[in-house]
Design a protein around this motif. Structure first.
Motif, short mmCIF file in Angstrom:
data_model
loop_
_atom_site.label_atom_id
_atom_site.label_comp_id
_atom_site.label_asym_id
_atom_site.label_seq_id
_atom_site.Cartn_x
_atom_site.Cartn_y
_atom_site.Cartn_z
N GLN A 1 56.60 54.59 41.08
CA GLN A 1 57.68 55.58 41.01
C GLN A 1 58.80 55.10 40.09
OE1 GLN A 1 59.56 56.49 44.75
NE2 GLN A 1 61.01 57.89 43.83
N GLN A 2 59.18 53.83 40.20
CA GLN A 2 60.24 53.30 39.35
C GLN A 2 59.83 53.28 37.88
OE1 GLN A 2 61.02 49.55 41.27
NE2 GLN A 2 62.76 50.39 42.39
N GLU B 1 60.21 56.77 36.64
CA GLU B 1 61.63 57.07 36.44
C GLU B 1 62.15 56.42 35.16
OE1 GLU B 1 63.44 55.75 40.06
OE2 GLU B 1 62.75 57.49 41.19
N THR C 1 60.99 58.43 32.19
CA THR C 1 61.78 59.65 32.09
C THR C 1 63.19 59.37 31.60
OG1 THR C 1 60.49 60.63 33.87
CG2 THR C 1 62.59 61.65 33.38
N SER C 2 63.83 58.34 32.14
CA SER C 2 65.23 58.07 31.79
C SER C 2 65.39 57.61 30.35
CB SER C 2 65.84 57.06 32.75
OG SER C 2 65.26 55.80 32.58
N ALA D 1 62.50 65.54 37.06
CA ALA D 1 61.61 65.38 35.92
C ALA D 1 61.12 66.74 35.47
CB ALA D 1 60.44 64.49 36.29
#
Length: 102
Positions: A27-28, A31, A34-35, A92
């Protein structure tokens, strides 16, 4: 007299914890993709770029430069979050207007 240990239950608990940690890591990483905006790249391009990075990571100078760039990214991102930048709070796949992307 000693209490009998339930090794099967302990192993199951450790396995559950390991699965939870792996899911959190995945998950991280998602993220992070995406970031950084890397989610805009095609999957093949992103995979190829990551493979090149792994190959070049053997050069110590590259790693240190990447480490400092990454630290600067997270410091900037932390200040933006404190300032209330709405872009980092979107889910997202959403555009700045809140419309879902296809």
């Amino acid at each position: 007299m000693r209490k009998v240990r339930d090794y099967d239950a302990e192993l199951k608990a450790l396995g559950d914890k390991a699965r939870a940690l792996k899911a959190k890591k995945v998950q991280q990483l998602g993220e992070l993709v995406t970031s950084t905006g890397a989610d805009a790249l095609d999957v093949d391009v992103l995979a190829g770029a990551l493979l090149h990075i792994v190959a070049e990571a053997q050069v110590e100078g590259n790693r240190e430069a990447w480490r400092s760039d990454g630290a600067a990214f997270f410091q900037r991102r932390g200040r933006k979050a404190v300032g209330g930048n709405a872009d980092h709070r979107q889910g997202a796949g959403e555009t700045p207007t809140g419309d879902a992307q296809n």
